[in-house]
Design a protein around this motif. Structure first.
Motif, PDB file in Angstrom:
ATOM      1  N   UNK A 126       0.828  -1.203   0.000  1.00  0.00           N
ATOM      2  CA  UNK A 126       0.000   0.000   0.000  1.00  0.00           C
ATOM      3  C   UNK A 126       0.864   1.255   0.000  1.00  0.00           C
ATOM      4  N   UNK A 127       1.938   1.233   0.787  1.00  0.00           N
ATOM      5  CA  UNK A 127       2.828   2.385   0.824  1.00  0.00           C
ATOM      6  C   UNK A 127       3.515   2.609  -0.521  1.00  0.00           C
ATOM      7  N   UNK A 131       3.114   5.896  -2.739  1.00  0.00           N
ATOM      8  CA  UNK A 131       4.314   6.628  -3.136  1.00  0.00           C
ATOM      9  C   UNK A 131       4.330   6.876  -4.640  1.00  0.00           C
ATOM     10  N   UNK A 132       3.924   5.870  -5.425  1.00  0.00           N
ATOM     11  CA  UNK A 132       3.881   6.041  -6.881  1.00  0.00           C
ATOM     12  C   UNK A 132       2.840   7.084  -7.284  1.00  0.00           C
ATOM     13  N   UNK A 133       1.697   7.082  -6.605  1.00  0.00           N
ATOM     14  CA  UNK A 133       0.676   8.081  -6.906  1.00  0.00           C
ATOM     15  C   UNK A 133       1.161   9.488  -6.574  1.00  0.00           C
ATOM     16  N   UNK A 137       1.577  12.700  -9.038  1.00  0.00           N
ATOM     17  CA  UNK A 137       0.972  13.995  -8.716  1.00  0.00           C
ATOM     18  C   UNK A 137       2.019  15.106  -8.726  1.00  0.00           C
ATOM     19  N   UNK A 138       3.218  14.824  -8.186  1.00  0.00           N
ATOM     20  CA  UNK A 138       4.287  15.811  -8.171  1.00  0.00           C
ATOM     21  C   UNK A 138       4.720  16.165  -9.589  1.00  0.00           C
TER      22      UNK A 138
END
Length: 709
Positions: A126-127, A131-133, A137-138
């Motif tokens: 899940x982490x 982190x990929x999402x 977004x960045x």
């Protein structure tokens, strides 16, 4: 329509029923129908015929009324069952959180170590997904930002903590729902993009047990608040004040209705309760208002004269199914009265938002003791009992708001005698003051949607829609800076200068500013508060009149001013943004005065700052005005909270009979140096002290109040 009752369905009369017009029953008919319904929800044909003769109604009307009444009763039962199931679900969720927290602390009986975490792989996955999402977004935000600044954004060299809400502004303008009817112009509020004030203590997070307890406290507070907002006498009684009539809590009725809430925060003779309620109509959309209340920065922007600082400490729940319903936040607020003589109020509280029914929302605030989470928080002297607002949709883009303020106060310091009546009578932070400020701000944003609000008869250029927006943003930033300059905080520590203004004196503070839109270097602020035996309206008219400005404005050098143009931003004509220039001063033709005046039932505000003509043209053309540096000065005028008789002579007697005395706060700012490394010297302090003393003396002389303080 229900099933299972043969006499309830009559399809043979459907065509005839369509041609019939709607019939409204009388009160007597409804009373008798309700009486029979309580005894027999399913009357037979004989009972229906008897009712038809008694009430002069057709049997078909009797049958349809009972059919609709049974359907209505069934829906009420279902709604009640849904509420009960929802509460049970919340209770089970809290128990689940407590059980998981307890399982984490279980010790293995064989080895004495911690138990094996069976969900470690799942949590890690899940982490990784989150982190990929976040990276995606960045990258997306970086590409959008690069379009505006004209160059690519490089990756950060190291990971640094970023506020969770610091990237939300650009998203809000694209994802905001399209509401029907007038609504607040959300772009005028900086929202999550503005600088977030630091907390007065290091905070590392809340345990799951603490979150479970907070959810329970918030649910109980919501139940109490809804009853407080919807119940009238004997819980609330009408009370006459110096400013009119308002709802005041009847403590005996409150204690009977809420026996568990009778335990005071502190048992002391100096403890008192401030409780009030008020309601009114706002020209805004309900959902837009809810979203702004749940954004700490926009919440502070809505109440610049009341909320000094606001911060979301932690979001415990973001709501259900993409809405704000069920949203729960732990917040930090600092409330102020615009005077250096009044101390601020700090609150650590829970804000819980819930949709009660379609078109009806409730937002409740309740204090929460964080001593179990951190030992660094000093004991608070202010405890917010269930307070908040009930917001209901109304036709034509309006909403009705009911505001409840219920605070327990422990006075550990003396209140200055000028503000004693205002504060001890509960008028400084009463519900009617919150609604008055909110109504004025809603009108301010709604006026942006109306064309032709400038004054063409003044001979000035009427700004475009973009120019009006830019001017309103510039004026709002000026007002916010002025309000921030008066508050006592870690950045503004007041030093009292003796002499000049009786025992009140002049309070002086300074700060160094490097922010965009702020004058760089050292800025010195001087403020004082006085009492004048004039009504707030008369005092406001004196400051607002261009003909009398030379009698108090030391910066005008005795020269008269004229209004270049005006932007109206409220239903009251004196709620406006003006640009002024000196009429007979050729040496300063390039310097103008930007001024905003605000008036509502809670008080008056006049803020002004000198602005270069080039900067005014930038804002008038609709360009970005965030780089224009402002050093605002101004006045705040509020009623003194005392009841007065119309005694005396001259102007003082006439003014007092119209509204009692006024509390006037005068605040001046000067830029001592543009260098950040510069230091304050005694000459600058003497200069600003002389300026504010001279201003106050000129005001008293012009108003024939030389003996008033």
């Amino acid at each position: 329509m229900e099933s299972g009752s043969g006499d309830d369905l009559d399809f043979s009369d459907s065509q005839e029923r369509k041609s019939k017009r709607y019939h409204r029953h009388t009160a007597r008919q409804i009373q008798q129908l309700e009486a029979l319904f309580k005894e027999c929800p399913h009357p037979d044909e004989r009972q229906r015929m008897q009712l038809s003769r008694d009430l002069n109604l057709e049997p078909r009307q009797i049958k349809f009324w009972f059919q609709n009444r049974r359907t209505q009763m069934k829906m009420q039962h279902e709604r009640s069952d849904n509420c009960a199931l929802r509460m049970e679900n919340d209770k089970i969720r809290c128990e689940n959180i407590a059980i998981r927290e307890a399982l984490r602390n279980v010790i293995c009986p064989s080895c004495g170590g911690p138990p094996v975490d069976q969900d470690g792989f799942v949590d890690e996955q899940k982490l990784r997904m989150e982190n990929a999402q976040l990276k995606e977004e960045l990258d997306r935000i970086s590409s959008i930002t690069a379009k505006y600044i004209g160059r690519p954004i490089s990756r950060l060299p190291s990971i640094q903590p970023i506020a969770a809400s610091s990237l939300n502004l650009s998203m809000a303008s694209y994802d905001a729902p399209d509401f029907n009817g007038p609504s607040l112009d959300l772009d005028l509020l900086p929202g999550s993009s503005s600088a977030v004030p630091p907390l007065p203590f290091p905070f590392t997070g809340i345990s799951d047990i603490g979150k479970s307890l907070m959810m329970q406290v918030a649910a109980n507070a919501m139940d109490e608040f809804v009853k407080l907002a919807q119940t009238d006498e004997p819980l609330w009684i009408k009370s006459d004040t110096s400013e009119g009539t308002r709802d005041v809590l009847q403590l005996e009725s409150y204690q009977r209705l809420f026996p568990k809430a009778n335990v005071p925060m502190k048992s002391s003779l100096s403890t008192r309760i401030e409780a009030s309620r008020d309601s009114g109509l706002l020209i805004t959309n309900t959902l837009a208002l809810v979203d702004m209340f749940m954004d700490a920065n926009k919440w502070a922007e809505l109440f610049p004269t009341i909320v000094s600082e606001a911060r979301i400490i932690e979001v415990l729940s973001s709501g259900m199914m993409g809405s704000r319903s069920g949203s729960l936040q732990l917040m930090y607020d600092v409330l102020q009265v615009l005077s250096p003589l009044v101390a601020t109020r700090e609150f650590y509280f829970l804000r819980y938002c819930q949709q009660i029914e379609q078109g009806l929302w409730a937002i409740v605030d309740v204090s929460f003791d964080l001593s179990q989470e951190t030992q660094l928080i000093p004991p608070s002297n202010f405890h917010k009992r269930p307070s908040g607002c009930l917001i209901q949709d109304m036709p034509n883009g309006y909403c009705k708001i009911t505001w409840v303020e219920h605070v327990e106060v422990e006075e550990n310091t003396s209140i200055h005698w000028l503000y004693r009546d205002l504060i001890q009578n509960g008028l400084a932070f009463s519900a009617d003051r919150w609604i008055a400020v909110l109504r004025r701000m809603c009108e301010r944003f709604a006026c942006l949607m109306v064309t032709g609000t400038s004054s063409p008869e003044l001979g000035g250029v009427i700004p475009s829609a973009e120019g009006k927006r830019s001017m309103m943003k510039l004026a709002q930033r000026m007002v916010n800076n002025f309000c921030a300059s008066i508050k006592p905080s870690s950045d503004f520590r007041w030093t009292t200068l003796s002499g000049g203004l009786d025992e009140v004196g002049v309070r002086v503070s300074f700060h160094k500013s490097t922010d965009l839109g702020q004058p760089g270097g050292l800025v010195l602020t001087a403020a004082t508060s006085i009492w004048l035996p004039l009504s707030p309206q008369l005092l406001f008219n004196f400051f607002k009149d261009d003909k009398t400005r030379s009698e108090w404005d030391v910066l005008s050098s005795g020269s008269s001013v004229q209004e270049v143009f005006r932007i109206t931003n409220g239903s009251h004509p004196d709620n406006c943004i003006s640009v002024l220039r000196q009429a007979h001063n050729s040496n300063r033709n390039n310097m103008l005065v930007l001024q905003e005046s605000c008036i509502d039932s809670s008080g008056f505000l006049i803020v002004y700052a000198t602005v270069d003509l080039i900067d005014i043209n930038v804002a008038m053309n609709g360009e970005d005005s965030s780089c224009i540096a402002l050093v605002p000065c101004g006045f705040t005028i509020i009623p003194d909270g005392r009841r007065r008789s119309s005694q005396g002579s001259g102007a003082s007697s006439s003014a007092t009979s119209q509204g009692g005395g006024s509390l006037l706060t005068v605040a001046l700012q000067i830029q001592v140096s543009s260098l950040p490394s510069s230091k304050l010297n005694s000459e600058s302090v003497t200069t600003v002290n002389n300026l504010i003393n001279s201003t106050v003396q000129q005001i008293k002389a012009a108003l024939n109040c030389s003996t008033g303080n």
